[in-house]
Design a protein around this motif. Structure first.
Motif, PDB file in Angstrom:
ATOM      1  N   THR A  51       0.830  -1.093   0.093  1.00 12.13           N
ATOM      2  CA  THR A  51      -0.060  -0.050   0.005  1.00 12.13           C
ATOM      3  C   THR A  51       0.907   1.310   0.047  1.00 12.13           C
ATOM      4  OG1 THR A  51      -1.621  -1.316   1.302  1.00 12.13           O
ATOM      5  CG2 THR A  51      -2.077   1.268   1.246  1.00 12.13           C
ATOM      6  N   GLU A  53       1.597   5.100   0.403  1.00 11.31           N
ATOM      7  CA  GLU A  53       1.233   6.075   1.368  1.00 11.31           C
ATOM      8  C   GLU A  53       1.630   7.442   1.021  1.00 11.31           C
ATOM      9  OE1 GLU A  53       0.739   6.597   6.254  1.00 11.31           O
ATOM     10  OE2 GLU A  53       0.535   4.754   5.184  1.00 11.31           O
ATOM     11  N   GLY A  82       4.902   4.537   2.221  1.00 11.06           N
ATOM     12  CA  GLY A  82       4.190   3.124   1.889  1.00 11.06           C
ATOM     13  C   GLY A  82       5.090   2.135   1.577  1.00 11.06           C
ATOM     14  N   THR A 138      -3.939   5.247  -3.272  1.00  8.61           N
ATOM     15  CA  THR A 138      -3.639   5.135  -1.790  1.00  8.61           C
ATOM     16  C   THR A 138      -4.967   4.747  -1.136  1.00  8.61           C
ATOM     17  OG1 THR A 138      -4.254   7.544  -1.595  1.00  8.61           O
ATOM     18  CG2 THR A 138      -1.828   6.808  -1.675  1.00  8.61           C
ATOM     19  N   VAL A 139      -4.822   4.508   0.142  1.00  9.19           N
ATOM     20  CA  VAL A 139      -6.045   4.168   0.989  1.00  9.19           C
ATOM     21  C   VAL A 139      -6.292   5.264   2.104  1.00  9.19           C
ATOM     22  CG1 VAL A 139      -7.333   2.531   2.495  1.00  9.19           C
ATOM     23  CG2 VAL A 139      -6.191   1.787   0.653  1.00  9.19           C
TER      24      VAL A 139
END
Length: 158
Positions: A51, A53, A82, A138-139
Motif C-alpha cells: 500500500t 501512502e 508506504g 492510496t487508502v
C-alpha cells in the motif's frame, strides 16, 4: 409479421450468445494478463503488492495578502511512506483559478514527489480558500491540499 418476430428472436439469441462468449474472453484475458510478467521497469514497480501512502511536509499553505491579478505558486512536497509505488492518477483544483501539476511517474517507496499549485488571483477579491483534490492508489484514494489568501486591490479598492 412472422418474419419480424423470427428476426427479433434470432437477433436476441445471437446477442445472448455473444455476451456469454465475450464474458469468457474477458475472464480468460484477465487470467492471461495476471500470468504474464511485466516487461518494463514502470510495470514492475506497479505490479508489486503493498500500500502506498502520502506523507506531506504540509497540507495547507497561506499565501497571505496578494495583489489582485497576481499569479502565485506553492510546491507541496510529499514522501511515499508506504511499501509500494504511489501513482497519482489525477489532481483537480476547486476552480479554474487553482491549477495543480503532479508527477506522472510512479513514486517509489521512500522517494519524494512534488505537487505544484498555481493560484491566479485575477478577478478575485477578499478571502480566497481553495482546494486541490488528489486521486491516487492510496487508502483512502483521495487527498485534499488547501491554500488560502487574501486578495487586495483591483475593483474593491478603486
Amino acid at each position: 409479421m412472422k418474419i419480424i418476430k423470427i428476426s427479433l428472436l434470432s437477433f436476441a439469441m445471437v446477442a445472448f450468445a455473444s455476451c456469454e462468449n465475450a464474458a469468457d474472453k474477458i475472464k480468460n484475458g484477465n487470467e492471461a494478463a495476471m500470468d504474464a510478467s511485466p516487461s518494463t521497469p514502470a510495470q514492475e514497480m506497479v505490479s508489486q503488492e503493498g500500500t502506498p501512502e502520502f506523507s506531506f511536509e504540509e497540507e495547507f499553505h497561506d499565501f497571505g495578502e496578494i495583489q489582485e491579478g497576481k499569479v502565485v505558486e506553492h510546491i507541496f512536497v510529499f514522501t511515499n511512506t508506504g511499501d509500494s509505488p504511489l501513482i497519482i492518477s489525477n489532481a483537480r483544483g476547486s476552480c479554474g483559478c487553482t491549477v495543480p501539476q503532479w508527477p506522472n511517474e510512479p513514486i517509489a517507496p521512500g522517494d519524494k514527489g512534488e505537487i505544484r499549485v498555481s493560484f491566479n488571483s485575477a478577478g478575485r477579491s477578499g478571502q480566497q480558500d481553495k482546494q486541490v483534490t488528489l486521486t491516487a492508489n492510496t487508502v483512502p484514494n483521495t487527498k485534499v491540499l488547501k491554500i488560502t489568501s487574501t486578495v487586495v486591490g483591483g475593483a474593491e479598492t478603486e
